[in-house]
Design an enzyme around this catalytic site. Structure first.
Site, short mmCIF file in Angstrom:
data_model
loop_
_atom_site.label_atom_id
_atom_site.label_comp_id
_atom_site.label_asym_id
_atom_site.label_seq_id
_atom_site.Cartn_x
_atom_site.Cartn_y
_atom_site.Cartn_z
N LYS A 1 18.52 0.01 56.85
CA LYS A 1 18.68 -1.42 57.01
C LYS A 1 18.11 -2.47 57.89
CE LYS A 1 21.93 -2.35 53.33
NZ LYS A 1 23.08 -2.82 52.51
N LYS B 1 19.87 -5.12 44.11
CA LYS B 1 19.89 -6.23 44.05
C LYS B 1 18.83 -6.33 45.54
CE LYS B 1 24.91 -6.07 44.50
NZ LYS B 1 25.88 -5.70 45.40
N LYS C 1 15.65 3.67 44.74
CA LYS C 1 17.02 2.93 43.98
C LYS C 1 16.78 2.26 43.80
CE LYS C 1 20.62 1.29 47.12
NZ LYS C 1 21.73 1.86 47.41
P1 TYM Z 1 27.14 -2.56 46.73
O1 TYM Z 1 28.05 -3.66 46.86
O2 TYM Z 1 25.77 -2.13 47.28
O3 TYM Z 1 27.25 -1.68 45.34
C1 TYM Z 1 28.08 -1.72 44.32
C2 TYM Z 1 28.17 -0.20 43.28
O4 TYM Z 1 27.04 0.38 42.75
C3 TYM Z 1 26.52 1.55 42.94
N1 TYM Z 1 25.34 1.38 43.43
C4 TYM Z 1 24.59 2.21 42.78
N2 TYM Z 1 25.05 3.05 41.53
C5 TYM Z 1 24.34 3.95 41.55
N3 TYM Z 1 22.46 3.87 41.21
C6 TYM Z 1 22.22 1.86 42.31
N4 TYM Z 1 20.94 2.43 42.08
C7 TYM Z 1 22.81 1.84 43.03
N5 TYM Z 1 23.18 0.54 43.58
C8 TYM Z 1 24.40 0.44 44.41
C9 TYM Z 1 27.37 1.67 44.65
O5 TYM Z 1 27.42 2.74 45.08
C10 TYM Z 1 28.84 0.98 44.98
O6 TYM Z 1 29.72 1.81 44.33
N6 TYM Z 1 29.28 -0.36 50.98
C11 TYM Z 1 30.06 -1.40 48.72
C12 TYM Z 1 30.52 -1.55 48.97
C13 TYM Z 1 31.91 -1.86 49.52
C14 TYM Z 1 32.88 -1.26 48.73
C15 TYM Z 1 34.55 -0.56 50.10
C16 TYM Z 1 32.82 0.17 47.87
C17 TYM Z 1 32.88 -2.13 50.76
N7 TYM Z 1 33.65 -2.26 50.90
C18 TYM Z 1 35.78 0.33 49.40
C19 TYM Z 1 34.14 0.82 47.68
C20 TYM Z 1 34.99 1.16 48.91
C21 TYM Z 1 28.29 -1.62 48.55
O7 TYM Z 1 27.62 -1.91 49.74
O8 TYM Z 1 29.16 -2.02 47.60
#
Ligand code: TYM
Length: 339
Positions: free
Chosen positions: A118, A204, A201
């Site tokens: 990032k 968003k 991947k």
């Molecule tokens: P975020 O908002 O990027 O994504 C949310 C969830 O979606 C999953 N994900 C995917 N799974 C499969 N294929 C993909 N292409 C894909 N893109 C996203 C992510 O693995 C996630 O489970 N850091 C985390 C948010 C967070 C969090 C936490 C999660 C903050 N604190 C505590 C669990 C526990 C994030 O950026 O997710």
């Protein structure tokens, strides 16, 4: 997860309110939560403090927060049984993040690949919050003494760090305060790839709308995107081994498998005698049925802001109660005055 132990389980997970929720978020995370809520206590967070770590996500946070809440509920999360809340409404997240950052060696953070991706070449200008993001994520999880964290594969490294931080804290204070949380990375599509490039991947932030299926897409949009999804010039594979060098096809088969509950082998044996167009047609129907149901429900929920706001507010109050109790115990262990 073994059944007998579920009484003591606490499931925690979250999604950033950054707009464009997509099929990867659904298959990698939210769909699995819908199953987990049946047998576990669950807390589902909308991680808005994480969303401000990059400048492009700082707009429309309130709107995007409601969108994530609507997606959770539309996908089947019961807001009465589970806690759905906004991270910034519970100050314990920031407070614990500071405490944990004092127990996290910089060397551990330097290994985080997501920061490197990032921040890119402009590391010197990247905000400190983007660098310390995984510590806040560990705080999210540990604040509730969570035991299980269902996420997509891209979060694996962050969860390993969270476990290391929990162990370091417990060791430092000679106290088993934090359970060591288990990552739950399950399903047949733990890493959904872009529809335009099988090496990237689904994300968003991809500028191409064609690269992802949004949770707000209707069945016609889904059909068009899948029809245009990149494949290669070879015919449909004959066996699973052929998928090693065909990432776009592997991705589409994984999506099919995750939504149909069929094995990849069965899908290949069903379609090798047909062609890609038959496969894509059936895949469009599968994705369309599941996602368009959610998107219709999301739209309905988003029209009722006050309902969503009440869910988030009540959830935040419930989360805050647990957070206060655990922080008090933790401050006592550290030995802070007045705790
Ligand atoms: P975020 O908002 O990027 O994504 C949310 C969830 O979606 C999953 N994900 C995917 N799974 C499969 N294929 C993909 N292409 C894909 N893109 C996203 C992510 O693995 C996630 O489970 N850091 C985390 C948010 C967070 C969090 C936490 C999660 C903050 N604190 C505590 C669990 C526990 C994030 O950026 O997710």
């Amino acid at each position: 997860m073994e059944k007998s132990k579920k009484e003591n389980h606490l499931v925690f997970s979250g999604v950033q309110p950054t707009g464009n929720l997509h099929l990867g978020n659904y298959l990698g995370a939210i769909k699995n939560w819908v199953n987990l809520q049946k047998t576990n206590k669950c807390i589902f967070c909308i991680v808005d403090l994480h969303a401000i770590t990059t400048s492009e996500n700082r707009q429309e946070i309130k709107k995007n927060t409601r969108e994530v809440a609507a997606a959770y509920i539309a996908a089947g999360i019961d807001p009465n049984k589970n806690i759905i809340f906004a991270q910034s409404n519970v100050s314990g997240h920031s407070e614990l993040s500071w405490i944990l950052s004092c127990h996290t060696p910089i060397g551990w953070l330097n290994r985080m690949t997501q920061f490197k991706d990032k921040a890119g070449k402009n590391k010197e200008k990247a905000p400190l919050g983007l660098y310390s993001y995984p510590v806040l994520m560990a705080a999210d999880i540990l604040l509730y003494k969570s035991t299980h964290v269902p996420v997509g594969e891209d979060q694996k490294q962050h969860l390993e760090l969270c476990r290391d931080i929990a162990q370091a804290f417990n060791r430092n204070y000679n106290h088993n305060f934090f359970p060591i949380p288990e990552p739950v990375i399950t399903g047949k599509a733990t890493r959904v790839m872009s529809l335009k490039d099988g090496s990237k991947k689904m994300s968003k932030s991809d500028p191409s709308e064609q690269s992802r299926i949004n949770m707000t897409d209707d069945s016609e949009m889904i059909r068009k995107k899948i029809q245009k999804a990149k494949t290669d010039s070879l015919p449909f594979p004959n066996e699973i081994l052929e998928l090693d060098n065909r990432p776009e096809i592997l991705n589409l088969i994984n999506i099919f498998a995750a939504l149909s509950n069929l094995s990849s082998e069965k899908i290949i044996s069903d379609y090798k005698i047909k062609d890609f167009s038959a496969f894509k047609k059936d895949l469009s129907n599968l994705v369309g049925e599941e996602i368009s149901k959610i998107s219709v429900e999301m739209k309905k929920l988003l029209e009722d802001e006050s309902y969503l706001d009440t869910i988030i507010k009540k959830g935040s109050e419930r989360a805050d109660e647990i957070s206060e109790k655990n922080l008090k115990e933790l401050k006592n262990i550290i030995g802070f005055f007045g705790a």
